[in-house]
Motif scaffolding. Structure first.
Motif, PDB file in Angstrom:
ATOM      1  N   THR A   8      -8.223  61.810 -17.397  1.00  0.00           N
ATOM      2  CA  THR A   8      -7.699  62.536 -16.245  1.00  0.00           C
ATOM      3  C   THR A   8      -8.814  62.876 -15.263  1.00  0.00           C
ATOM      4  OG1 THR A   8      -5.929  63.460 -17.615  1.00  0.00           O
ATOM      5  CG2 THR A   8      -6.387  64.579 -15.533  1.00  0.00           C
ATOM      6  N   GLN A   9      -9.951  63.321 -15.765  1.00  0.00           N
ATOM      7  CA  GLN A   9     -11.084  63.649 -14.897  1.00  0.00           C
ATOM      8  C   GLN A   9     -11.635  62.401 -14.209  1.00  0.00           C
ATOM      9  OE1 GLN A   9     -13.786  65.803 -17.457  1.00  0.00           O
ATOM     10  NE2 GLN A   9     -13.068  67.777 -16.675  1.00  0.00           N
ATOM     11  N   LEU A  10     -11.724  61.297 -14.936  1.00  0.00           N
ATOM     12  CA  LEU A  10     -12.201  60.049 -14.327  1.00  0.00           C
ATOM     13  C   LEU A  10     -11.269  59.587 -13.211  1.00  0.00           C
ATOM     14  CD1 LEU A  10     -13.414  58.094 -17.487  1.00  0.00           C
ATOM     15  CD2 LEU A  10     -14.839  58.970 -15.619  1.00  0.00           C
ATOM     16  N   LEU A  11      -9.973  59.672 -13.456  1.00  0.00           N
ATOM     17  CA  LEU A  11      -9.017  59.284 -12.423  1.00  0.00           C
ATOM     18  C   LEU A  11      -9.105  60.201 -11.209  1.00  0.00           C
ATOM     19  CD1 LEU A  11      -5.902  58.354 -14.574  1.00  0.00           C
ATOM     20  CD2 LEU A  11      -7.309  56.812 -13.210  1.00  0.00           C
ATOM     21  N   ALA A  12      -9.233  61.492 -11.425  1.00  0.00           N
ATOM     22  CA  ALA A  12      -9.348  62.439 -10.321  1.00  0.00           C
ATOM     23  C   ALA A  12     -10.595  62.154  -9.493  1.00  0.00           C
ATOM     24  CB  ALA A  12      -9.361  63.869 -10.854  1.00  0.00           C
ATOM     25  N   THR A  13     -11.708  61.872 -10.161  1.00  0.00           N
ATOM     26  CA  THR A  13     -12.953  61.541  -9.465  1.00  0.00           C
ATOM     27  C   THR A  13     -12.783  60.276  -8.636  1.00  0.00           C
ATOM     28  OG1 THR A  13     -14.249  62.594 -11.199  1.00  0.00           O
ATOM     29  CG2 THR A  13     -15.399  61.029  -9.788  1.00  0.00           C
ATOM     30  N   HIS A  14     -12.122  59.272  -9.217  1.00  0.00           N
ATOM     31  CA  HIS A  14     -11.892  58.014  -8.507  1.00  0.00           C
ATOM     32  C   HIS A  14     -11.024  58.243  -7.266  1.00  0.00           C
ATOM     33  CE1 HIS A  14     -11.151  53.788  -7.777  1.00  0.00           C
ATOM     34  NE2 HIS A  14      -9.850  54.052  -7.762  1.00  0.00           N
ATOM     35  N   ILE A  15      -9.978  59.032  -7.396  1.00  0.00           N
ATOM     36  CA  ILE A  15      -9.083  59.306  -6.270  1.00  0.00           C
ATOM     37  C   ILE A  15      -9.829  60.047  -5.165  1.00  0.00           C
ATOM     38  CG2 ILE A  15      -7.062  60.664  -5.563  1.00  0.00           C
ATOM     39  CD1 ILE A  15      -5.864  59.888  -8.363  1.00  0.00           C
ATOM     40  N   GLU A  16     -10.638  61.024  -5.534  1.00  0.00           N
ATOM     41  CA  GLU A  16     -11.420  61.772  -4.543  1.00  0.00           C
ATOM     42  C   GLU A  16     -12.395  60.852  -3.816  1.00  0.00           C
ATOM     43  OE1 GLU A  16     -13.294  64.985  -6.621  1.00  0.00           O
ATOM     44  OE2 GLU A  16     -11.385  65.917  -7.146  1.00  0.00           O
ATOM     45  N   ALA A  17     -13.044  59.960  -4.557  1.00  0.00           N
ATOM     46  CA  ALA A  17     -13.982  59.021  -3.945  1.00  0.00           C
ATOM     47  C   ALA A  17     -13.249  58.054  -3.012  1.00  0.00           C
ATOM     48  CB  ALA A  17     -14.744  58.254  -5.020  1.00  0.00           C
ATOM     49  N   LEU A  21     -13.915  57.630   0.938  1.00  0.00           N
ATOM     50  CA  LEU A  21     -14.219  56.314   1.499  1.00  0.00           C
ATOM     51  C   LEU A  21     -13.280  55.987   2.648  1.00  0.00           C
ATOM     52  CD1 LEU A  21     -15.729  53.584   1.367  1.00  0.00           C
ATOM     53  CD2 LEU A  21     -13.976  52.831  -0.244  1.00  0.00           C
ATOM     54  N   ALA A  22     -11.995  56.255   2.479  1.00  0.00           N
ATOM     55  CA  ALA A  22     -11.025  55.996   3.542  1.00  0.00           C
ATOM     56  C   ALA A  22     -11.352  56.804   4.785  1.00  0.00           C
ATOM     57  CB  ALA A  22      -9.615  56.308   3.056  1.00  0.00           C
ATOM     58  N   ASP A  23     -11.697  58.067   4.604  1.00  0.00           N
ATOM     59  CA  ASP A  23     -12.028  58.932   5.741  1.00  0.00           C
ATOM     60  C   ASP A  23     -13.271  58.439   6.478  1.00  0.00           C
ATOM     61  OD1 ASP A  23      -9.887  60.550   5.142  1.00  0.00           O
ATOM     62  OD2 ASP A  23     -11.093  62.078   4.116  1.00  0.00           O
ATOM     63  N   GLN A  24     -14.272  57.990   5.733  1.00  0.00           N
ATOM     64  CA  GLN A  24     -15.552  57.610   6.335  1.00  0.00           C
ATOM     65  C   GLN A  24     -15.588  56.175   6.843  1.00  0.00           C
ATOM     66  OE1 GLN A  24     -18.439  58.485   3.298  1.00  0.00           O
ATOM     67  NE2 GLN A  24     -18.420  60.675   3.716  1.00  0.00           N
TER      68      GLN A  24
END
Length: 94
Positions: A8-17, A21-24
C-alpha cells in the motif's frame, strides 16, 4: 510492517510521484508531441536512439508508430538505433 502495508505504501508513493511528474512535465510532453507531429507532417522521419535499459522502451515506441494498434492509419516512418544487450555482452567477452 505487514506485506499489505508495504504494498500500500509503495503504491501510494508511486501515485504521488506520478501526479508530481504530470504537474511538472505535462507542457514539455505536449511540446515534444507537437514536434513529432510537425516532423511527420513535413514528411520527416522519427529517429529513436536507445541503449541499455531504454532499449525495450525504444522497441515499444517504434512498434506503436509502425503498427496501427486499433487505429486505421498507415505505418509512420520510424527508425530505431540501438544496441541489444546481447551485442554488448558479446563485445565485452572478446
Amino acid at each position: 510492517m505487514t506485506d499489505l502495508t508495504c504494498v500500500t505504501q509503495l503504491l501510494a508513493t508511486h501515485i504521488e510521484a506520478s501526479i508530481l511528474l504530470a504537474d511538472q512535465s505535462a507542457l514539455l510532453i505536449y511540446q515534444v508531441g507537437q514536434c513529432l507531429i510537425n516532423c511527420l507532417l513535413a514528411d520527416g522521419r522519427i529517429l529513436v536512439c536507445t541503449d541499455g535499459p531504454s532499449y525495450a522502451n525504444g522497441m515499444h515506441f517504434e512498434s506503436l508508430l509502425l503498427h496501427r494498434h486499433g487505429v486505421e492509419r498507415p505505418p509512420l516512418p520510424v527508425l530505431r538505433l540501438g544496441q541489444t544487450s546481447a551485442i554488448l555482452q558479446g563485445l565485452d567477452t572478446t
